[in-house]
Design a protein around this motif. Structure first.
Motif, PDB file in Angstrom:
ATOM      1  N   SER A  73       0.796  -1.221   0.000  1.00  0.00           N
ATOM      2  CA  SER A  73       0.000   0.000   0.000  1.00  0.00           C
ATOM      3  C   SER A  73       0.833   1.277   0.000  1.00  0.00           C
ATOM      4  O   SER A  73       1.990   1.290   0.403  1.00  0.00           O
ATOM      5  CB  SER A  73      -0.920   0.024   1.240  1.00  0.00           C
ATOM      6  N   ASP A  74       0.184   2.343  -0.429  1.00  0.00           N
ATOM      7  CA  ASP A  74       0.725   3.700  -0.285  1.00  0.00           C
ATOM      8  C   ASP A  74       0.098   4.414   0.905  1.00  0.00           C
ATOM      9  O   ASP A  74       0.691   5.325   1.471  1.00  0.00           O
ATOM     10  CB  ASP A  74       0.440   4.514  -1.554  1.00  0.00           C
ATOM     11  N   VAL A  75      -1.136   4.023   1.221  1.00  0.00           N
ATOM     12  CA  VAL A  75      -1.867   4.617   2.345  1.00  0.00           C
ATOM     13  C   VAL A  75      -2.488   3.480   3.130  1.00  0.00           C
ATOM     14  O   VAL A  75      -3.074   2.567   2.552  1.00  0.00           O
ATOM     15  CB  VAL A  75      -2.991   5.556   1.842  1.00  0.00           C
ATOM     16  N   VAL A  76      -2.348   3.534   4.466  1.00  0.00           N
ATOM     17  CA  VAL A  76      -3.021   2.528   5.288  1.00  0.00           C
ATOM     18  C   VAL A  76      -3.990   3.232   6.230  1.00  0.00           C
ATOM     19  O   VAL A  76      -3.680   4.274   6.800  1.00  0.00           O
ATOM     20  CB  VAL A  76      -2.016   1.647   6.059  1.00  0.00           C
TER      21      VAL A  76
ATOM     22  N   GLN B 279       9.198   6.074  -1.357  1.00  0.00           N
ATOM     23  CA  GLN B 279       7.793   5.663  -1.437  1.00  0.00           C
ATOM     24  C   GLN B 279       7.289   5.357  -0.034  1.00  0.00           C
ATOM     25  O   GLN B 279       7.099   4.194   0.336  1.00  0.00           O
ATOM     26  CB  GLN B 279       7.632   4.452  -2.369  1.00  0.00           C
ATOM     27  N   PRO B 280       7.061   6.393   0.767  1.00  0.00           N
ATOM     28  CA  PRO B 280       6.628   6.170   2.140  1.00  0.00           C
ATOM     29  C   PRO B 280       5.207   5.635   2.199  1.00  0.00           C
ATOM     30  O   PRO B 280       4.435   5.800   1.258  1.00  0.00           O
ATOM     31  CB  PRO B 280       6.690   7.574   2.755  1.00  0.00           C
ATOM     32  N   LEU B 281       4.878   4.976   3.312  1.00  0.00           N
ATOM     33  CA  LEU B 281       3.507   4.541   3.576  1.00  0.00           C
ATOM     34  C   LEU B 281       2.831   5.635   4.409  1.00  0.00           C
ATOM     35  O   LEU B 281       3.287   5.949   5.504  1.00  0.00           O
ATOM     36  CB  LEU B 281       3.517   3.220   4.342  1.00  0.00           C
ATOM     37  N   ARG B 282       1.782   6.218   3.874  1.00  0.00           N
ATOM     38  CA  ARG B 282       1.057   7.252   4.618  1.00  0.00           C
ATOM     39  C   ARG B 282       0.086   6.576   5.587  1.00  0.00           C
ATOM     40  O   ARG B 282      -0.701   5.709   5.166  1.00  0.00           O
ATOM     41  CB  ARG B 282       0.274   8.154   3.659  1.00  0.00           C
ATOM     42  N   THR B 283       0.123   6.994   6.842  1.00  0.00           N
ATOM     43  CA  THR B 283      -0.750   6.382   7.849  1.00  0.00           C
ATOM     44  C   THR B 283      -1.919   7.312   8.178  1.00  0.00           C
ATOM     45  O   THR B 283      -1.728   8.476   8.514  1.00  0.00           O
ATOM     46  CB  THR B 283       0.028   6.084   9.135  1.00  0.00           C
ATOM     47  N   PHE B 284      -3.112   6.776   8.026  1.00  0.00           N
ATOM     48  CA  PHE B 284      -4.345   7.509   8.329  1.00  0.00           C
ATOM     49  C   PHE B 284      -5.068   6.766   9.451  1.00  0.00           C
ATOM     50  O   PHE B 284      -5.030   5.542   9.505  1.00  0.00           O
ATOM     51  CB  PHE B 284      -5.293   7.530   7.118  1.00  0.00           C
ATOM     52  N   ALA B 285      -5.762   7.523  10.304  1.00  0.00           N
ATOM     53  CA  ALA B 285      -6.676   6.876  11.252  1.00  0.00           C
ATOM     54  C   ALA B 285      -8.100   7.051  10.748  1.00  0.00           C
ATOM     55  O   ALA B 285      -8.464   8.116  10.242  1.00  0.00           O
ATOM     56  CB  ALA B 285      -6.531   7.484  12.636  1.00  0.00           C
ATOM     57  N   ASP B 286      -8.878   5.997  10.887  1.00  0.00           N
ATOM     58  CA  ASP B 286     -10.305   6.058  10.554  1.00  0.00           C
ATOM     59  C   ASP B 286     -11.101   6.482  11.791  1.00  0.00           C
ATOM     60  O   ASP B 286     -10.826   6.001  12.897  1.00  0.00           O
ATOM     61  CB  ASP B 286     -10.801   4.667  10.130  1.00  0.00           C
TER      62      ASP B 286
END
Lengths: 444, 402
Positions: B248-251, B281-288
């Protein structure tokens, strides 16, 4: 008369070397073609399918336009910029499953306000299968059995859920009727059951298109299709095909108007007939470049002929017809030994070079002339039982439909042969087809 | 600056949302409803909207279909919906969900590539495994694990049972990524001298062979405008963290407290370190977060309570449920952002109400605090996320040959 437009991308019809030729994948090209077709009040816009890039002599085939979108996705986007134009996708019954295809087509019909059509095709080779989980392929008879069962299941799924089953009534608190979408099917190719989730669109069933040639294909189309794409765009053979297929309809309780037969055709329009003839010759030569001529000959001969002069005579060497050099190209998969004999005869009889031969055996241009000449020829073709209309394939992307729409369509409209404006909003209405549902007794 | 996205699903994430929404609930099956939501997200300069999807009906139970008639059932294909929205928007990213357990990787990959073409570089993708065994019967080609009532109480337990499907999903993403690169950007040469439209040396077989399927390639669709559309995934457990790190690119993560933000972020960082992701190519971390937002916190609470009553049970959710004012939510987001998250994917409790509260309440508040963009500064989704356009993995492979 019914008219459709096909975005090119197959074979060598598209003259990519024309300086006016633009991207065959960019959104602007699709938008331009679709808007032009709608301006011309066309019945629908059609996309073909090719699920594997063709290869020649073990390499990706380089000479033709290549690169295409996923059909349903681009058509859904085109629904946003058009209001009446039908949107037809070719979707393979060999490398897909009914639940997903039925759902995507129902979605397109909903999202386009009833403008979806499905050209049901089957795949012919293991070469294409190498891109899919399923792999492999099916023999001719199996292909049609699967396609027929596939379509039957899709119809059952469309019938399993309608907007009426989803009252979404805030007052009563009932969103969905009990059991809505329930289906079960057990057959030779599919054994499935459960719940369908996408309500059928305004058309009930999207328009079903077929391109059957073989007796089996014709029978399938007579039983199931709303539209046939045919390759017969020369009058005598077109009439024979037309009569044959229409003659099969009664067996299925269908009338002649229930199935529209529309061959693919190209138009070359200029101010005068003479100018148009000259232009047609130029287009044809551009379509059959020296390199294309050799490649087509190699495809038939089954051997490397790159050392031969395209402007010289046919090679004396014999074909190796069992050797398939050009893969993924439907035209060169027939009886290549027979084709090679015929090509040699034609070349010798008429004293043709390799390139002249490939031009001579090709499709050439269907309607050539001044706007009046082309309009008259099209009307004659339809009024004398050759077809119900045409799928027009432009030579250039995206401006290739402009001449027909601006110069020929107005003449067809004036003569009353073609609609002056859309009279309905759904594709079934444009085609004069009834809304189609099958009985629901199996469902509840 | 934080990143902000909205998760669109039906008429909102509360199962009773449809009972109180101000729009006609049946509009959920029409294009205009979705276009209006996406356009509103775009007015709020959000990074992207996600669209949920599955190859089976919604259900009150995670692992089993149900017979309830008082909740929203039915859906429209998310990729087609995103494509339908694309020409009616100009900047917001469009991230549909697709099943990757029962679909063909080739078809899915060209669908997302096509979405990127029609949106001029705004496509993302959320590949999703099919965790409901009943959905497999819709295809009749395989069976998938039937989760038990016991399993669904614990995300780690679900992930363990589904582990083979995660492995397969990682293969699907690998195939898609290779297919997206299989045409080099300059593959189309239109060389009239040699009669060649393409240069075969710049179009590549991908030759993928995995345990479950093989795909030869190349794609039939030329490389999408972003090169690689943005791949996203939702993760609640260690196996999905690894999947995110691999693919993934965004989790999207589901912490419920600041401590969990810190702990989960660290776990994701460790998973990334173990995967040797490509440089740059960092993994962007999002909270839902599920959100119910009103200017008066009491009103938001009453609204949510009313919905719980209508549904017959308090809302359950994997993600934290936030009920309050946009200002209070801004406080929380800034705090969690400082704790290490790149952004947030908000799940509106009721649509369109809670989306408006986000775009017209939360966004202006975040802007006042200098924490969110006031205008789009790029035209692609990768651009919004600060991700560069990746080099083509095959571009170097022909260097020796030419």
């Amino acid at each position: 008369m019914h008219l459709a437009a096909q975005l090119p991308g197959i074979h060598n019809v598209t003259v990519w070397s024309d300086p006016r030729s633009r991207s065959q994948i960019g959104w602007e090209s699709f938008a331009h073609l679709a808007r032009t077709a709608e301006r011309g009040k066309f019945d629908f816009f059609f996309l073909a399918e090719g699920l594997r890039l063709r290869e020649h002599k073990g390499r990706i085939y380089e000479l033709d336009v290549a690169g295409r979108p996923e059909s349903l996705t681009v058509l859904s986007a085109l629904a946003a910029i058009t209001t009446h134009l039908g949107l037809a996708a070719t979707v393979n019954a060999t490398f897909n499953e009914p639940y997903e295809v039925a759902r995507r087509l129902a979605s397109l019909d909903l999202l386009s306000g009833g403008r979806a059509a499905w050209n049901v095709v089957t795949s012919f080779d293991a070469f294409t299968g190498e891109n899919f989980r399923r792999g492999g392929f099916l023999d001719e008879a199996q292909r049609y059995q699967r396609a027929e069962e596939f379509l039957g299941v899709a119809r059952r799924l469309w019938d399993s859920l309608s907007l009426a089953d989803l009252p979404a009534d805030q007052a009563t608190g009932e969103f969905v009727r009990p059991g809505a979408g329930t289906f079960a099917h057990q057959g030779q190719h599919f054994d499935i059951a459960g719940r369908f989730t996408t309500p059928a669109g305004p058309q009930g069933h999207p328009v079903v298109i077929q391109a059957g040639e073989s007796p089996q294909g014709r029978e399938f189309a007579a039983a199931q299709a709303d539209v046939i794409f045919s390759k017969y765009n020369r009058l005598p053979e077109a009439r024979a095909f037309y009569q044959d297929v229409k003659g099969r309809l009664a067996r299925y309780g269908r009338g002649a108007a229930d199935l529209k037969i529309i061959p693919t055709a190209t138009c070359v329009v200029a101010d005068t007939d003479a100018e148009a003839a000259e232009l047609a010759g130029e287009i044809t030569r551009a379509q059959v470049s020296p390199q294309t001529a050799i490649a087509h000959l190699e495809a038939v001969w089954g051997r490397d002929l790159s050392g031969y002069d395209p402007d010289g005579p046919l090679p004396q060497v014999d074909p190796l017809p069992a050797n398939q050099l050009l893969q993924g190209h439907s035209v060169f998969r027939g009886d290549r030994a027979k084709v090679a004999r015929r090509w040699r005869e034609i070349a010798e009889d008429r004293g043709l070079s390799i390139r002249e031969l490939v031009i001579a055996v090709g499709d050439g241009q269907t309607f050539v002339g001044s706007p009046a000449t082309v309009a008259t020829a099209m009307r004659h073709f339809v009024s004398t039982g050759g077809a119900d209309g045409f799928v027009l394939v432009p030579h250039t992307t995206p401006g290739g439909l402009d001449d027909v729409v601006d110069r020929v369509v107005p003449l067809l409209q004036e003569s009353g042969a073609f609609r002056a404006d859309y009279e309905g909003t759904t594709l079934r209405e444009h085609l004069g087809l009834a809304q189609r549902h099958t009985a629901r007794e199996a469902i509840r | 600056m934080m990143h902000l996205a909205v998760a669109l699903d039906g008429l909102g994430w509360h199962p009773a949302a449809w009972r109180t929404t101000t729009v006609r609930p049946g509009a959920v099956f029409s294009a205009e409803y979705w276009i209006e939501l996406a356009a509103e997200a775009e007015r709020g300069t959000l990074d992207f909207v996600t669209i949920e999807d599955a190859l089976g009906p919604q259900s009150a139970a995670f692992h089993l279909p149900d017979e309830r008639t008082d909740q929203l059932r039915g859906s429209v294909d998310a990729v087609l919906l995103a494509a339908r929205i694309a020409p009616r928007t100009t900047a917001v990213g469009l991230v549909p969900t697709t099943d990757v357990t029962h679909t063909e990787p080739f078809h899915v990959a060209i669908g997302i590539a096509t979405l990127d073409h029609v949106s001029n570089g705004r496509a993302g993708w959320r590949p999703r495994i099919s965790s409901r065994a009943a959905d497999a019967r819709h295809f009749g080609r395989r069976t998938t694990p039937q989760l038990t009532d016991e399993d669904v109480r614990d995300p780690e337990s679900i992930a363990r049972r589904m582990s083979p499907l995660f492995d397969e999903a990682a293969d699907v993403v690998e195939v898609a990524r290779r297919l997206w690169d299989s045409w080099e950007d300059d593959a189309e040469i239109r060389d009239t001298a040699t009669g060649r439209f393409l240069d075969a040396a710049r179009v590549h077989h991908i030759d993928f062979r995995g345990e479950h399927f093989a795909v030869k390639g190349p794609s039939i669709t030329p490389r999408p405008p972003q090169g690689q559309p943005v791949v996203t995934s939702l993760a609640h457990a260690s196996r999905p963290y690894t999947f995110a790190a691999q693919a993934s690119d965004v989790v999207f993560l589901t912490p419920h407290t600041r401590d969990q933000v810190v702990a989960t972020s660290a776990q994701v960082r460790r998973a990334c370190a173990a995967q040797a992701r490509p440089a740059g190519q960092p993994l962007r971390t999002f909270a839902d977060l599920v959100v119910f937002l009103d200017d008066d916190a009491g009103r938001a609470r009453r609204r949510k309570q009313r919905l719980d009553e209508l549904d017959g049970a308090p809302l359950g959710s994997d993600a934290k449920i936030f009920v309050g004012t946009p200002e209070e939510l801004a406080d929380l987001l800034l705090d969690w952002h400082a704790a290490g998250l790149d952004g947030f994917r908000l799940r509106p409790g009721v649509l369109p109400h809670d989306l408006w509260s986000i775009t017209r309440g939360l966004v202006p508040e975040l802007r006042r605090r200098g924490a969110f963009r006031t205008a789009y500064e790029s035209s692609t989704l990768r651009g919004h996320l600060g991700l560069s356009r990746p080099a083509n993995r095959y571009a170097g492979s022909r260097a020796g040959r030419r």
